[in-house]
Design a protein around this motif. Structure first.
Motif, mmCIF file in Angstrom:
data_model
loop_
_atom_site.group_PDB
_atom_site.id
_atom_site.type_symbol
_atom_site.label_atom_id
_atom_site.label_comp_id
_atom_site.label_asym_id
_atom_site.label_seq_id
_atom_site.Cartn_x
_atom_site.Cartn_y
_atom_site.Cartn_z
ATOM 1 N N ILE A 1 -4.188 0.635 -8.565
ATOM 2 C CA ILE A 1 -3.838 -0.968 -7.540
ATOM 3 C C ILE A 1 -2.978 -0.471 -6.475
ATOM 4 O O ILE A 1 -3.629 -0.909 -5.292
ATOM 5 N N ASP B 1 -1.670 -0.913 0.756
ATOM 6 C CA ASP B 1 -0.013 -1.658 0.855
ATOM 7 C C ASP B 1 0.241 -0.729 2.251
ATOM 8 O O ASP B 1 0.335 0.257 1.886
ATOM 9 N N THR C 1 -6.413 1.849 -4.014
ATOM 10 C CA THR C 1 -6.557 1.022 -3.886
ATOM 11 C C THR C 1 -6.412 -0.748 -2.682
ATOM 12 O O THR C 1 -7.204 -0.997 -1.869
ATOM 13 N N THR C 2 -5.247 -1.132 -2.880
ATOM 14 C CA THR C 2 -5.120 -2.350 -1.940
ATOM 15 C C THR C 2 -4.140 -1.946 -0.361
ATOM 16 O O THR C 2 -4.042 -2.634 0.259
ATOM 17 N N ASP D 1 -1.335 0.256 -12.011
ATOM 18 C CA ASP D 1 -0.422 0.111 -11.031
ATOM 19 C C ASP D 1 -0.619 1.527 -9.655
ATOM 20 O O ASP D 1 -1.124 0.948 -8.497
#
Ligand SMILES: Nc1ncnc2c1ncn2[C@@H]1O[C@H](COP(=O)(O)OP(=O)(O)O)[C@@H](O)[C@H]1O
Ligand SMILES: [Mg+2]
Lengths: 235, 229
Positions: free
Chosen positions: B13, B19, B16-17, B10
């Motif tokens: 993620i 958010d 890299t995303t 997580d």
């Protein structure tokens, strides 16, 4: 610089360790200060260099009278000198840097000093990697580089090798002959006093026991106390 | 165990995303703790040096008080600041509770004794020698203080790193004065505490990993800086 002290005492925790009625250092004198351990030699230098305040009495510095200008025109080299945690070059440059001297002038003076003390090859070496003798050379170079009017040295050649002692004495002598500063040097080395100084003071139990020319203090006119110290090889 | 591995996944993620909400949380964490540490340093470094060097009556007591404050629980400091900033409290009219400013104040109070204490310790050892050296060359007061800072820089750097580490990783003080308000006072540590309460363990671990990475990065920078000088 002419220095005069009157009624100087210094006490630590109510114990008087220094008690000098008066003393005079004429401009251009080279004094050797000798005496057994604990006789107050270092304390006297710390008072004159204004690192410590006397418990009573006053010291005057002619021709200077302003506090800051007195402090700026003298220096003290400790027995175990503190070298800054930087290069040898920066150590020697420090007194010039705080005097806002032009960088090219600093460079010239520092290089001249390093050459004179034969430590130019150590210029970029970190100060904490030096041997005792090298460190003392850096400390003396740093003290002489800004040409102080009064130079105080506290056992500058204790615990260093004979070759370094000879070089330090030689540099000190030639600086003295060239610039004619006033010098006060604490030493345990009788021969060194004879080689360098033109006057000598013998301290004992916080007092100046005897003083004057080398011939007077160490010669047949000298006190029996000094004679007994010389006989026992204490100094 | 499963949660930790999920958390690492997580974390990748999350990072890299890009958010935006998560990055806002990271930014606020960094901003609050860095500001508090910088402000604390400005006060704590000179005071630490002065306390370390000077002899004055009451010095021992002051040092003992500083050491005690160094181990003060963040949540207690948070509570005191919260009460002082309450509407009815002495600084109530500034209306600072539940703002990042209050969080900075609380962390400032947490970190100042820590930086002071570490600097006092380092100064006690060599400070006197440095000051006397400066004096033997006729350095002014300001020049002497600069030399002290330069000579004690490694100790000072570790004081700052220690203080910053304490600030970025504490949860009690920022929770009490900030309140973990989404998009306003939410930082990494309060996020982790909240996610744990919600049972979102892997996301909590992921945030923790990011916190660790940031600390590692900042410590490496400071370490590098220390070595170079
Ligand atoms: N900071 C100090 N606190 C207490 N006593 C001191 C301090 N400095 C020196 N003394 C004492 O003063 C006396 C003289 O010391 P010092 O001047 O260092 O002698 P010397 O340099 O001739 O060996 C010694 O008895 C020493 O213990
Ligand atoms: Mg001595």
């Amino acid at each position: 610089m002419k220095i005069q002290g009157t009624g100087i005492t210094k006490a630590f925790n109510r114990k008087t360790v220094l008690d000098i009625n008066n003393f005079t250092v004429e401009d251009g004198d080279f004094w050797g200060i000798i005496g057994p351990n604990g006789s107050g030699k270092s304390t006297l230098l710390r008072l004159i260099s204004k690192l410590t305040e006397p418990s009573s009495g006053e010291i005057t510095y002619e021709p200077r009278d302003k506090e800051q200008s007195i402090k700026r025109s003298m220096t003290l080299v400790f027995q175990k000198p503190y070298l800054l945690r930087t290069s040898v070059y920066n150590n020697v440059a420090y007194p010039l840097q705080i005097r806002q001297i032009h960088p090219t002038e600093i460079r010239r003076k520092v290089e001249e000093m390093l050459t004179s003390f034969q430590i130019e090859s150590l210029a970029n070496q970190k100060a904490w990697t030096l041997s005792g003798g090298e460190a003392q050379k850096v400390a003396l170079a740093r003290a002489l580089v800004f040409n102080p009017e009064l130079i105080m040295l506290d056992e500058p050649t204790a615990n260093i090798d004979p070759a370094s002692i000879m070089l330090l004495e030689d540099r000190l002598r030639s600086h003295y002959q060239k610039s004619k500063p006033t010098v006060l040097m604490v030493t345990h080395n009788l021969q060194q006093t004879k080689r360098l100084c033109n006057k000598v003071a013998f301290m004992y139990e916080g007092k100046i026991h005897d003083y004057g020319s080398i011939e007077h203090v160490f010669g047949p006119d000298g006190t029996s106390l000094v004679k007994s110290f010389i006989q026992q090889g204490i100094i | 165990m499963q949660n930790i591995f999920e958390g690492i996944k997580d974390a990748l993620i999350l990072l890299t995303t890009l958010d935006p909400e998560f990055y806002a949380i990271v930014r606020l964490s960094l901003f609050v703790s860095l500001t508090a540490t910088v402000l604390a340093s400005i006060i704590a470094i000179p005071s630490g040096i002065v306390i370390g060097i000077k002899d004055f009556p009451g010095k021992k007591i002051i040092i003992r008080v500083i050491y005690t404050l160094m181990s003060m629980p963040p949540v207690v400091i948070g509570l005191i600041i919260f009460l002082l900033l309450l509407r009815s409290g002495p600084f109530g009219h500034y209306r600072l509770n539940f703002t990042p400013t209050a969080m900075i104040i609380a962390q400032f109070c947490l970190v100042t004794p820590i930086i002071t204490g570490v600097v006092v310790n380092g100064t006690k050892e060599r400070g006197q020698d440095i000051r006397e050296l400066a004096r033997t060359f006729g350095a002014s007061r300001t020049q002497t203080l600069w030399l002290l800072i330069r000579e004690l820089r490694i100790n000072i750097m570790s004081a700052i790193v220690t203080g910053y580490g304490r600030a970025i990783s504490e949860v009690g003080a920022v929770m009490v004065v900030g309140g973990n308000i989404r998009g306003h006072t939410r930082v990494m540590t309060t996020t982790i505490a909240m996610l744990r309460n919600m049972g979102e363990y892997s996301l909590a671990i992921a945030t923790g990993i990011v916190l660790l990475l940031i600390s590692f990065f900042i410590n490496s920078l400071l370490y590098y800086w220390q070595q170079e000088r």
